[in-house]
Design an enzyme around this catalytic site. Structure first.
Site, PDB file in Angstrom:
ATOM      1  N   LYS A  13      -9.638  14.125  -3.242  1.00 20.10           N
ATOM      2  CA  LYS A  13     -10.190  12.768  -3.038  1.00 20.10           C
ATOM      3  C   LYS A  13      -9.850  12.246  -1.638  1.00 20.10           C
ATOM      4  CE  LYS A  13      -7.851  11.022  -6.489  1.00 20.10           C
ATOM      5  NZ  LYS A  13      -7.152  12.229  -6.971  1.00 20.10           N
ATOM      6  N   ARG A  88      -8.790   3.554 -12.012  1.00 17.73           N
ATOM      7  CA  ARG A  88      -8.359   4.704 -12.827  1.00 17.73           C
ATOM      8  C   ARG A  88      -8.356   4.382 -14.307  1.00 17.73           C
ATOM      9  NH1 ARG A  88      -4.127   8.405  -9.628  1.00 17.73           N
ATOM     10  NH2 ARG A  88      -4.689   7.588  -7.603  1.00 17.73           N
ATOM     11  N   ARG A 127       0.889  21.036  -0.281  1.00 13.90           N
ATOM     12  CA  ARG A 127       0.515  19.873   0.546  1.00 13.90           C
ATOM     13  C   ARG A 127       1.712  19.390   1.367  1.00 13.90           C
ATOM     14  NH1 ARG A 127      -2.292  14.688  -1.962  1.00 13.90           N
ATOM     15  NH2 ARG A 127      -0.552  14.793  -3.419  1.00 13.90           N
ATOM     16  N   ARG A 160       5.597  15.311  -0.608  1.00 14.14           N
ATOM     17  CA  ARG A 160       5.707  14.090  -1.421  1.00 14.14           C
ATOM     18  C   ARG A 160       6.574  14.357  -2.646  1.00 14.14           C
ATOM     19  NH1 ARG A 160      -0.391  11.729  -2.134  1.00 14.14           N
ATOM     20  NH2 ARG A 160       0.356  11.526  -4.275  1.00 14.14           N
ATOM     21  N   ARG A 171       1.261  13.842 -13.976  1.00 14.60           N
ATOM     22  CA  ARG A 171       0.097  13.142 -13.393  1.00 14.60           C
ATOM     23  C   ARG A 171      -1.207  13.671 -13.987  1.00 14.60           C
ATOM     24  NH1 ARG A 171       1.391  14.425  -7.417  1.00 14.60           N
ATOM     25  NH2 ARG A 171      -0.646  13.536  -6.942  1.00 14.60           N
TER      26      ARG A 171
HETATM   27  P1  AP5 Z   1      -5.913  15.626  -1.332  1.00 16.68           P
HETATM   28  O1  AP5 Z   1      -7.181  15.346  -0.610  1.00 16.68           O
HETATM   29  O2  AP5 Z   1      -4.671  14.970  -0.819  1.00 16.68           O
HETATM   30  O3  AP5 Z   1      -6.105  15.389  -2.891  1.00 16.68           O
HETATM   31  P2  AP5 Z   1      -6.141  14.030  -3.727  1.00 16.68           P
HETATM   32  O4  AP5 Z   1      -7.140  14.181  -4.802  1.00 16.68           O
HETATM   33  O5  AP5 Z   1      -6.273  12.841  -2.828  1.00 16.68           O
HETATM   34  O6  AP5 Z   1      -4.692  14.114  -4.372  1.00 16.68           O
HETATM   35  P3  AP5 Z   1      -3.583  13.001  -4.623  1.00 16.68           P
HETATM   36  O7  AP5 Z   1      -2.395  13.777  -5.086  1.00 16.68           O
HETATM   37  O8  AP5 Z   1      -3.364  12.108  -3.439  1.00 16.68           O
HETATM   38  O9  AP5 Z   1      -4.232  12.203  -5.778  1.00 16.68           O
HETATM   39  P4  AP5 Z   1      -3.545  11.340  -6.839  1.00 16.68           P
HETATM   40  O10 AP5 Z   1      -4.693  10.623  -7.423  1.00 16.68           O
HETATM   41  O11 AP5 Z   1      -2.677  12.053  -7.798  1.00 16.68           O
HETATM   42  O12 AP5 Z   1      -2.499  10.508  -5.985  1.00 16.68           O
HETATM   43  P5  AP5 Z   1      -2.569   9.084  -5.292  1.00 16.68           P
HETATM   44  O13 AP5 Z   1      -1.962   9.215  -3.972  1.00 16.68           O
HETATM   45  O14 AP5 Z   1      -3.900   8.473  -5.397  1.00 16.68           O
HETATM   46  O15 AP5 Z   1      -5.704  17.227  -1.322  1.00 16.68           O
HETATM   47  C1  AP5 Z   1      -4.545  17.800  -1.899  1.00 16.68           C
HETATM   48  C2  AP5 Z   1      -4.158  19.059  -1.107  1.00 16.68           C
HETATM   49  O16 AP5 Z   1      -5.234  20.010  -1.190  1.00 16.68           O
HETATM   50  C3  AP5 Z   1      -3.962  18.804   0.406  1.00 16.68           C
HETATM   51  O17 AP5 Z   1      -2.916  19.635   0.853  1.00 16.68           O
HETATM   52  C4  AP5 Z   1      -5.286  19.232   1.051  1.00 16.68           C
HETATM   53  O18 AP5 Z   1      -5.105  19.721   2.362  1.00 16.68           O
HETATM   54  C5  AP5 Z   1      -5.746  20.340   0.095  1.00 16.68           C
HETATM   55  N1  AP5 Z   1      -7.206  20.407  -0.031  1.00 16.68           N
HETATM   56  C6  AP5 Z   1      -8.090  19.372  -0.028  1.00 16.68           C
HETATM   57  N2  AP5 Z   1      -9.346  19.808  -0.172  1.00 16.68           N
HETATM   58  C7  AP5 Z   1      -9.255  21.179  -0.266  1.00 16.68           C
HETATM   59  C8  AP5 Z   1     -10.220  22.232  -0.430  1.00 16.68           C
HETATM   60  N3  AP5 Z   1     -11.562  21.947  -0.532  1.00 16.68           N
HETATM   61  N4  AP5 Z   1      -9.788  23.503  -0.517  1.00 16.68           N
HETATM   62  C9  AP5 Z   1      -8.431  23.780  -0.434  1.00 16.68           C
HETATM   63  N5  AP5 Z   1      -7.474  22.827  -0.266  1.00 16.68           N
HETATM   64  C10 AP5 Z   1      -7.893  21.534  -0.185  1.00 16.68           C
HETATM   65  O19 AP5 Z   1      -1.603   8.250  -6.261  1.00 16.68           O
HETATM   66  C11 AP5 Z   1      -0.215   8.520  -6.298  1.00 16.68           C
HETATM   67  C12 AP5 Z   1       0.441   7.642  -7.360  1.00 16.68           C
HETATM   68  O20 AP5 Z   1       0.226   6.242  -7.045  1.00 16.68           O
HETATM   69  C13 AP5 Z   1      -0.120   7.803  -8.785  1.00 16.68           C
HETATM   70  O21 AP5 Z   1       0.497   8.887  -9.481  1.00 16.68           O
HETATM   71  C14 AP5 Z   1       0.230   6.441  -9.392  1.00 16.68           C
HETATM   72  O22 AP5 Z   1       1.604   6.380  -9.729  1.00 16.68           O
HETATM   73  C15 AP5 Z   1      -0.017   5.484  -8.235  1.00 16.68           C
HETATM   74  N6  AP5 Z   1      -1.413   4.988  -8.209  1.00 16.68           N
HETATM   75  C16 AP5 Z   1      -2.377   5.262  -7.278  1.00 16.68           C
HETATM   76  N7  AP5 Z   1      -3.521   4.641  -7.580  1.00 16.68           N
HETATM   77  C17 AP5 Z   1      -3.293   3.961  -8.724  1.00 16.68           C
HETATM   78  C18 AP5 Z   1      -4.110   3.136  -9.555  1.00 16.68           C
HETATM   79  N8  AP5 Z   1      -5.401   2.914  -9.272  1.00 16.68           N
HETATM   80  N9  AP5 Z   1      -3.545   2.597 -10.650  1.00 16.68           N
HETATM   81  C19 AP5 Z   1      -2.247   2.798 -10.976  1.00 16.68           C
HETATM   82  N10 AP5 Z   1      -1.427   3.602 -10.232  1.00 16.68           N
HETATM   83  C20 AP5 Z   1      -1.950   4.165  -9.121  1.00 16.68           C
END
Ligand code: AP5
Length: 216
Positions: A13, A88, A127, A160, A171
């Site tokens: 994402k 979410r 990552r 992270r 997660r």
């Molecule tokens: P990346 O693009 O970083 O993936 P992502 O889907 O953004 O993963 P996240 O771990 O950031 O998502 P998440 O939803 O769990 O965490 P968030 O930060 O939102 O890619 C991941 C890796 O893969 C990278 O190394 C990249 O280089 C690689 N990659 C990318 N594309 C690729 C490809 N095509 N091929 C190969 N490799 C690739 O949330 C964190 C925490 O915050 C949550 O757990 C929760 O506690 C809180 N939180 C966030 N939003 C909310 C909400 N709306 N409500 C409540 N709590 C929330």
């Protein structure tokens, strides 16, 4: 252009949101980044949120809803935004709809990226994130030019806390329990574009663009 990006942790994402943001010249609004910035500043919201984030749980709505609404009301979002990781839950979707109604606008497309659990674990274990600017890399799929150092600002790269394998599993479960029902609701509403998230970053971007542009 107002797009929501959904998908399990590590589905890409953040990576795709940055590419779409550059392509359309609209800001990338990430609920995870908003929370991590509050954690770094040790603001009251950050102190509260950290407890949940470290366990891989969703941060409660009373913490996250206002923060996202405030960000969407900033002037740079007037022409559009790429919303990453929010909403979410069905409750967050209701709050977003109310915010957008107040702004007299609406979402154009919801993109859901699909990747397998095995791929998620591979991606998140490799990552690395920049401590200074938040840029994201992968030690194998998207390595920095110099190991451990950010290409953009020379900041230090770190893993992270919530990318440890047991937290990743938590997660994934949270995603299945809380967010999969919202994906199903968007599917029913006809807004959802389901996109295979496996392949090169540019290949996935092209898939998203072709689906989103079909809806214009
Ligand atoms: P990346 O693009 O970083 O993936 P992502 O889907 O953004 O993963 P996240 O771990 O950031 O998502 P998440 O939803 O769990 O965490 P968030 O930060 O939102 O890619 C991941 C890796 O893969 C990278 O190394 C990249 O280089 C690689 N990659 C990318 N594309 C690729 C490809 N095509 N091929 C190969 N490799 C690739 O949330 C964190 C925490 O915050 C949550 O757990 C929760 O506690 C809180 N939180 C966030 N939003 C909310 C909400 N709306 N409500 C409540 N709590 C929330």
């Amino acid at each position: 252009m107002r797009v929501i990006l959904m998908g399990p942790p590590g589905s890409g994402k953040g990576t795709q949101a940055k590419l779409l943001s550059q392509r359309f010249g609209v800001p990338h609004v990430s609920s995870g980044d908003l929370l991590r910035s509050a954690v770094r500043r040790k603001s009251p919201m950050g102190v509260q949120a950290k407890k949940y984030m470290d366990r891989g749980e969703l941060v409660p709505d009373d913490i996250i809803l206002g923060a996202v609404e405030e960000r969407l009301r900033e002037s740079d979002c007037a022409r559009g935004f790429i919303l990453d990781g929010y909403p979410r839950t069905l409750a967050q979707d209701g709050a977003l709809s109310a915010t957008l109604a107040r702004m007299q606008t609406r979402i154009d497309s919801v993109v859901s990226l699909s990747v397998s659990r095995e791929e998620v674990v591979k991606r998140l274990s490799g990552r690395r994130t920049c401590r200074e600017c938040g840029a994201s890399y992968h030690i194998i799929f998207d390595p920095p030019r110099n190991p451990g150092i950010c290409n953009q600002c020379n900041g230090e790269l770190f893993q992270r806390d919530d990318d440890q394998e047991d937290t990743v599993m938590a997660r994934l479960e949270v995603y299945e329990r809380n967010t999969a029902p919202l994906v199903a609701a968007y599917r029913q509403s006809g807004l959802l574009c389901e996109v295979d998230g496996v392949g090169g970053q540019e290949q996935v971007l092209e898939r998203i663009l072709s689906r989103v542009q079909q809806r214009e």
